[in-house]
Write a protein that holds these residues in place. Structure first.
Motif, short mmCIF file in Angstrom:
data_model
loop_
_atom_site.label_atom_id
_atom_site.label_comp_id
_atom_site.label_asym_id
_atom_site.label_seq_id
_atom_site.Cartn_x
_atom_site.Cartn_y
_atom_site.Cartn_z
N ASP A 15 -17.73 30.10 -18.08
CA ASP A 15 -17.00 31.33 -18.34
C ASP A 15 -17.99 32.45 -18.67
N SER A 16 -17.54 33.68 -18.56
CA SER A 16 -18.42 34.83 -18.79
C SER A 16 -18.40 35.27 -20.25
N SER A 76 -19.29 40.76 -17.95
CA SER A 76 -18.74 39.96 -16.85
C SER A 76 -19.82 39.42 -15.91
N ASP A 77 -21.03 39.96 -16.00
CA ASP A 77 -22.14 39.52 -15.14
C ASP A 77 -22.85 38.27 -15.67
N GLU A 134 -17.54 38.12 -21.06
CA GLU A 134 -16.28 38.86 -21.19
C GLU A 134 -15.15 37.91 -21.58
N ASP A 135 -15.14 36.70 -21.04
CA ASP A 135 -14.15 35.70 -21.44
C ASP A 135 -14.29 35.34 -22.91
#
Length: 179
Positions: free
Chosen positions: A25-26, A77-78, A28-29
């Motif tokens: 997962d990122s 998110s990257d 952001e997650d």
């Protein structure tokens, strides 16, 4: 693989959440899992900061691209969690809402096999109630007199006038009293 984090609010009282999330997962997650587990609405800006073993802040990873050239700056998110965190690099700092400066110490506690049927991310444990307001942060130097102590005779008006005796601005055609 599943990463299990302990996310601790930087406050005097013990307030923390244990979160399980997939290693792929990122960031952001993880951001979403943190603000949900602490009861925030997710409407504020946030950033993660890499740090060393003693929590000294290093590089910022923001939620949105704030760079001068769009697309040049990597954002949450990257990054997959496994890109930044492992058994040697276990710590990261999370700041939510830059007005109130909710600051969290996020530490990877364990890496485990994924359990079939479990939904991730998941809040595993919750301890402590969130205060209504974040604690006031002190951004002063440890010794507030450090700046003044640099000068044996202290500071006076001449020390603070950076343009005194400097004629370099005359070349630009600006008048001193232009308004």
């Amino acid at each position: 693989m599943v990463y299990k984090f302990r996310v601790i609010l930087d406050a005097e009282e013990d307030i923390f959440r244990d979160i399980a999330i997939l290693a792929d997962d990122s960031l952001e997650d993880l951001h979403n899992a943190i603000f949900n587990s602490f009861g925030f609405d997710g409407m504020e800006v946030a950033s993660f900061y890499t740090c060393d073993e003693t929590w000294n802040q290093e590089d910022e990873i923001s939620l949105f691209d704030t760079g001068d050239v769009l697309g040049e700056q990597k954002i949450m998110s990257d990054y997959k969690l496994s890109d930044l965190l492992d058994d040697k690099n276990t710590k990261i700092i999370y700041v939510y809402d830059f007005i109130n400066m909710w600051t969290f110490l996020v530490e990877l506690a364990s890496v485990e096999e994924q359990v079939a049927g479990n939904t991730y991310p998941e809040t595993l444990f919750s301890h402590g109630e969130m205060p209504d307001e974040s604690e006031e942060k002190n951004f002063e130097a440890e010794n507030a007199n450090d700046f003044a102590n640099e000068y044996e005779d202290g500071l006076d008006e001449d020390d603070l006038d950076m343009f005194e005796g400097d004629d370099s601005f005359e070349d630009f055609g600006f008048e001193e009293n232009w308004n």
